[in-house]
Design a protein around this motif. Structure first.
Motif, PDB file in Angstrom:
ATOM      1  N   GLY A   7      17.702 -21.961  -7.197  1.00 38.78           N
ATOM      2  CA  GLY A   7      17.917 -21.952  -8.506  1.00 38.78           C
ATOM      3  C   GLY A   7      17.281 -23.413  -9.136  1.00 38.78           C
ATOM      4  O   GLY A   7      17.228 -23.632 -10.284  1.00 38.78           O
ATOM      5  N   GLY A   8      16.506 -24.051  -8.352  1.00 40.74           N
ATOM      6  CA  GLY A   8      15.704 -25.256  -8.711  1.00 40.74           C
ATOM      7  C   GLY A   8      14.424 -24.713  -9.540  1.00 40.74           C
ATOM      8  O   GLY A   8      14.298 -23.631  -9.803  1.00 40.74           O
ATOM      9  N   GLY A   9      13.790 -25.611 -10.169  1.00 37.97           N
ATOM     10  CA  GLY A   9      12.620 -25.419 -10.928  1.00 37.97           C
ATOM     11  C   GLY A   9      12.247 -26.492 -11.889  1.00 37.97           C
ATOM     12  O   GLY A   9      12.737 -27.761 -11.644  1.00 37.97           O
ATOM     13  N   LEU A  10      11.444 -26.031 -12.663  1.00 38.19           N
ATOM     14  CA  LEU A  10      10.883 -27.301 -13.742  1.00 38.19           C
ATOM     15  C   LEU A  10      11.611 -27.154 -15.018  1.00 38.19           C
ATOM     16  O   LEU A  10      11.731 -25.785 -15.432  1.00 38.19           O
ATOM     17  CB  LEU A  10       9.334 -26.904 -13.958  1.00 38.19           C
ATOM     18  N   VAL A  11      12.099 -28.143 -15.579  1.00 39.30           N
ATOM     19  CA  VAL A  11      12.864 -28.105 -16.771  1.00 39.30           C
ATOM     20  C   VAL A  11      12.470 -29.140 -17.712  1.00 39.30           C
ATOM     21  O   VAL A  11      12.178 -30.278 -17.016  1.00 39.30           O
ATOM     22  CB  VAL A  11      14.461 -27.948 -16.510  1.00 39.30           C
TER      23      VAL A  11
END
Length: 127
Positions: A7-11
């Motif tokens: 569920g991680g990522g760039l936001v």
């Protein structure tokens, strides 16, 4: 024992992410679980934990009011809903079982990895 975060990522700042942790290899429903993060070049920092039954929630001051921890014991899943993300939330986020023999305050002040930690999921908050 296996704990797998996703569920991680760039936001962008102000955005939201929901982290998940799939657990196997031990009776998930019987243990307090936590989220711990590590920013680049920094040490491990406790973020939140939740009692075995889904009660007794606790949060670090830096995330209180923005993050929500939850769990689904019938699915062996742990979650971290992160809202209003800030650049200082950028870190590798780990799902971890709180050691049953640990004094809770000690774990929260100085979490230490063991066999009951996942590999982490990267969260990057940047415009």
């Amino acid at each position: 024992e296996q704990l797998v975060e996703s569920g991680g990522g760039l936001v962008q700042p102000g955005g939201s992410l929901r982290l998940s942790c799939a657990v196997s290899g031990f009776p998930f429903h019987g243990y307090r679980m936590s989220w711990v993060r590590q920013a680049p070049g920094k040490g491990l920092v406790w973020v939140s934990d939740i009692g075995a039954g889904g009660d007794l929630l606790a949060y670090a001051e830096s995330v209180k009011g923005r993050f929500t921890i939850s769990r689904e014991n019938d699915k062996n899943l742990l979650y971290l809903q992160m809202n209003n993300l800030k650049p200082e939330d950028t870190a590798l986020y780990y799902c971890a079982r709180v050691p049953p023999s640990s004094v809770l305050d000690t774990f929260r002040k100085a979490p230490r990895s063991d066999n009951y930690w996942g590999q982490g999921t990267q969260v990057t908050v940047s415009s």
